[in-house]
Design an enzyme around this catalytic site. Structure first.
Site, short mmCIF file in Angstrom:
data_model
loop_
_atom_site.label_atom_id
_atom_site.label_comp_id
_atom_site.label_asym_id
_atom_site.label_seq_id
_atom_site.Cartn_x
_atom_site.Cartn_y
_atom_site.Cartn_z
N LYS A 1 0.83 -1.22 0.00
CA LYS A 1 0.00 0.00 0.00
C LYS A 1 0.85 1.26 0.00
O LYS A 1 0.55 2.23 -0.67
CB LYS A 1 -0.93 0.00 1.23
CG LYS A 1 -1.89 -1.19 1.27
CD LYS A 1 -2.72 -1.20 2.53
CE LYS A 1 -1.95 -1.49 3.81
NZ LYS A 1 -1.36 -2.85 3.88
N GLY B 1 3.17 -0.74 8.86
CA GLY B 1 4.51 -0.38 8.39
C GLY B 1 4.42 -0.27 6.89
O GLY B 1 4.26 -1.28 6.20
N HIS B 2 4.44 0.94 6.36
CA HIS B 2 4.26 1.17 4.93
C HIS B 2 5.58 1.65 4.32
O HIS B 2 6.10 2.68 4.71
CB HIS B 2 3.15 2.21 4.70
CG HIS B 2 1.81 1.74 5.18
ND1 HIS B 2 0.67 2.50 5.12
CD2 HIS B 2 1.43 0.55 5.72
CE1 HIS B 2 -0.35 1.80 5.61
NE2 HIS B 2 0.08 0.63 5.99
N GLN C 1 -3.31 -2.20 7.37
CA GLN C 1 -3.66 -3.63 7.46
C GLN C 1 -4.37 -4.05 6.16
O GLN C 1 -4.11 -3.48 5.11
CB GLN C 1 -4.52 -3.92 8.70
CG GLN C 1 -3.74 -3.84 10.01
CD GLN C 1 -3.55 -2.42 10.52
OE1 GLN C 1 -4.49 -1.68 10.65
NE2 GLN C 1 -2.32 -2.03 10.82
P1 GDP Z 1 2.24 -2.10 3.09
O1 GDP Z 1 2.15 -2.33 4.54
O2 GDP Z 1 1.03 -2.58 2.35
O3 GDP Z 1 2.59 -0.68 2.73
O4 GDP Z 1 3.46 -3.01 2.57
P2 GDP Z 1 4.90 -3.15 3.28
O5 GDP Z 1 5.68 -1.93 3.05
O6 GDP Z 1 4.75 -3.61 4.68
O7 GDP Z 1 5.48 -4.39 2.50
C1 GDP Z 1 5.62 -4.39 1.12
C2 GDP Z 1 7.09 -4.69 0.83
O8 GDP Z 1 7.23 -5.03 -0.54
C3 GDP Z 1 8.01 -3.51 1.05
O9 GDP Z 1 9.26 -3.97 1.47
C4 GDP Z 1 8.10 -2.88 -0.34
O10 GDP Z 1 9.31 -2.15 -0.50
C5 GDP Z 1 8.09 -4.10 -1.19
N1 GDP Z 1 7.50 -3.96 -2.54
C6 GDP Z 1 6.42 -3.24 -2.93
N2 GDP Z 1 6.15 -3.48 -4.22
C7 GDP Z 1 7.07 -4.36 -4.65
C8 GDP Z 1 7.31 -5.02 -5.89
O11 GDP Z 1 6.59 -4.85 -6.88
N3 GDP Z 1 8.37 -5.89 -5.94
C9 GDP Z 1 9.18 -6.12 -4.88
N4 GDP Z 1 10.18 -6.98 -5.02
N5 GDP Z 1 8.99 -5.53 -3.70
C10 GDP Z 1 7.94 -4.66 -3.59
P1 IMO Z 2 0.21 -2.84 7.26
O1 IMO Z 2 -0.60 -1.56 7.32
C1 IMO Z 2 0.39 -7.07 8.26
C2 IMO Z 2 -1.36 -8.28 12.08
C3 IMO Z 2 -0.43 -8.80 13.15
C4 IMO Z 2 -1.36 -9.79 13.83
C5 IMO Z 2 -2.70 -9.08 13.79
C6 IMO Z 2 -3.04 -8.32 15.05
O2 IMO Z 2 1.66 -2.65 7.23
O3 IMO Z 2 -0.32 -3.72 6.17
P2 IMO Z 2 -2.18 -6.01 16.08
O4 IMO Z 2 -0.82 -5.57 16.50
O5 IMO Z 2 -2.79 -5.16 15.02
O6 IMO Z 2 -3.11 -6.23 17.22
O7 IMO Z 2 -1.96 -7.48 15.43
O8 IMO Z 2 -2.62 -8.18 12.70
N1 IMO Z 2 -1.02 -6.94 11.54
C7 IMO Z 2 -0.49 -6.73 10.34
N2 IMO Z 2 -0.08 -7.61 9.39
N3 IMO Z 2 0.42 -5.74 8.02
C8 IMO Z 2 0.00 -4.86 8.94
O9 IMO Z 2 -0.10 -3.54 8.68
C9 IMO Z 2 -0.45 -5.34 10.18
N4 IMO Z 2 -0.91 -4.75 11.30
C10 IMO Z 2 -1.26 -5.75 12.13
O10 IMO Z 2 0.71 -9.43 12.60
O11 IMO Z 2 -1.47 -10.95 13.06
MG MG Z 3 3.24 -3.25 6.09
#
Ligand code: GDP
Ligand code: IMO
Ligand code: MG
Length: 424
Positions: A15, A39-40, A224
């Site tokens: 996201k 964590g985005h 999430q």
């Molecule tokens: P979010 O929580 O939905 O914002 O996603 P996260 O940041 O937690 O996890 C997504 C991970 O995938 C991050 O480490 C991004 O840098 C990485 N990512 C996003 N798009 C791509 C992609 O198209 N390819 C690869 N290899 N990594 C990606």
């Molecule tokens: P983003 O926004 C992935 C998961 C936790 C656990 C459950 C409950 O980066 O996509 P909590 O601490 O919210 O009470 O945990 O939800 N969880 C996530 N998994 N991405 C997240 O956020 C999450 N935020 C919480 O791992 O299973």
């Molecule tokens: Mg995340």
């Protein structure tokens, strides 16, 4: 244009990357639920940012970011994040609005989350991020929470914190055999955050209403994902907020009649962190491979993410619950090199064939996927920028996902950087 971006799996779909891209053409970016459990990740040039509370739009100069009423705010985490951004030359002051109605997350919430997870019986462990999210939302619903705006009235804040803490400490000592948290360890800190917080406090529902009336482009950044939604997800293995589209309405005060579009984000496969059923989970050798290739380690906790095949039943469910108009499919590059790629298209539950997600966790945990198998592609796609340059089997895979989801795929991501994106 007012758009909501929603995770359509179990979170971490990518996201942050999409918000960062769409924010380029938006005026205001809004977080509306969750807290620093999120964590985005956003990567550009040689920089990597992981945002937990502040909308990912902050990395686009000049954009206004809103932490709306539905978010739970750990002030320590918020100010740490502001300092991190400012140390990297990102201006936050003047660009961030924090809702007066957003609930504050205190150290006792974190402690209760940690103690509950470590002391409960194994089958009841959720695998939370231990950031205190559940206990903070529980206090909100129990009407014993404190809100950001309460800090305007220090006497009121102090008095309420005192009585809530006394109650919480009784629970900590009686149930968890913990000595509790002292008022002296919390109140002075809160007092010290107060003047800084005043720079950001805002009547955000009014601010968003007026911005919408002026025709501003507003982007809502979901945290999430649908399957972690407290109502529609795999309860009880969920987070404590509404990560589906309704969360944006209640969590920001925007009227549903103003929403123009809902965008869903999925990975080209599936991941999940923490406990709970996951029918299309890979066997361990494939899990290791994709974990390593996809760098599938949590952005907030560093925990390895469980990985599995794309689950079209889940994706279709997310589209139904959220009214998703278009999809972004992420991490196509990670699938390069697999001889075969599977897609879960239905579940088997005993003798029954299910086409829809079963809301009972007992049923869902007994489902085994029915797979469709496609040919993979060997080419590295990270440098591809046009649809026509994708390997034929990658195109076929995307077209099949689109057909199964019955929703247009408008963005394909082939790497973590801004530039590694194909717009369709
Ligand atoms: P979010 O929580 O939905 O914002 O996603 P996260 O940041 O937690 O996890 C997504 C991970 O995938 C991050 O480490 C991004 O840098 C990485 N990512 C996003 N798009 C791509 C992609 O198209 N390819 C690869 N290899 N990594 C990606
Ligand atoms: P983003 O926004 C992935 C998961 C936790 C656990 C459950 C409950 O980066 O996509 P909590 O601490 O919210 O009470 O945990 O939800 N969880 C996530 N998994 N991405 C997240 O956020 C999450 N935020 C919480 O791992 O299973
Ligand atoms: Mg995340």
């Amino acid at each position: 244009m007012i758009r909501i971006l929603i995770g359509a799996q179990w979170g971490d779909e990518g996201k942050g990357k999409i918000i960062d891209l769409l924010a380029q053409k938006s005026d205001i970016i809004v977080r509306y639920q969750g807290g620093n459990n999120a964590g985005h990740t956003v990567k550009f040039d040689q920089e990597k940012f992981v945002l937990h509370l502040i909308p990912s739009g902050i990395l686009n100069p000049g954009k206004i970011c809103v932490i709306a009423n539905g978010v739970v705010i750990d002030l320590e985490a918020l100010f740490r994040e502001i300092e991190m951004l400012e140390s990297k030359g990102i201006q936050v002051k003047g660009r961030l609005r924090v809702s007066e109605q957003a609930h504050l997350l205190f150290p006792y919430h974190r402690l209760m989350d940690q103690l509950r997870e470590s002391q409960t019986e194994k089958k009841s462990v959720i695998g939370t991020t231990k950031k205190g999210i559940g206990p903070c939302y529980a206090d909100k619903m129990a009407r014993v929470g404190l809100r950001a705006g309460d800090l305007r009235h220090l006497d009121y804040f102090k008095d309420r914190l005192w009585s809530v803490l006394r109650e919480r400490n009784r629970i900590l000592s009686k149930i968890y055999k913990h000595e509790g948290v002292s008022f002296a360890s919390i109140f002075p800190k809160m007092k010290s955050y107060r003047s800084r917080l005043m720079n950001y406090l805002c009547d955000t529902p009014l601010y968003l209403y007026e911005a919408a009336r002026k025709g501003k482009d507003i982007l809502f950044e979901g945290a999430q994902g649908t399957m972690l939604d407290v109502d529609h997800g795999t309860y009880p293995f969920v987070t404590s907020s509404n990560a589906t589209v309704g969360g944006a309405i209640a969590g920001s005060g925007i009227s549903p009649t103003l929403i123009d579009r809902v965008i869903g984000v999925v990975k080209a496969y599936t991941t999940r962190v923490g406990e709970g059923p996951f029918p299309s989970q890979f066997p361990s050798d494939l899990m290791k491979l994709i974990q390593t290739k996809g760098e599938e380690f949590g952005s907030t906790t560093g925990r390895p993410r469980r990985c599995g095949w794309f689950d079209a039943v889940i994706a279709h469910y997310a589209i139904r619950i959220n009214g998703i108009d278009e999809m972004a499919v992420m991490k196509m590059d990670v699938l390069s090199g697999l001889k075969q790629i599977k897609i879960a298209t239905a579940y088997r539950l005993g003798s029954r064939l299910l086409k829809e997600y079963p809301s009972s966790i007992r049923d869902f945990s007994r489902c085994t996927p029915v797979y469709e198998t496609m040919r993979g592609w060997s080419e590295n796609v990270q440098q591809v920028r046009r649809w026509k340059d994708l390997p034929l089997n990658a195109k076929k895979y995307v077209k099949r996902l689109e057909a199964l989801m019955q929703t247009p795929i408008k963005i394909l991501s082939v790497g973590s950087k801004r530039s590694q994106t194909i717009f369709l």
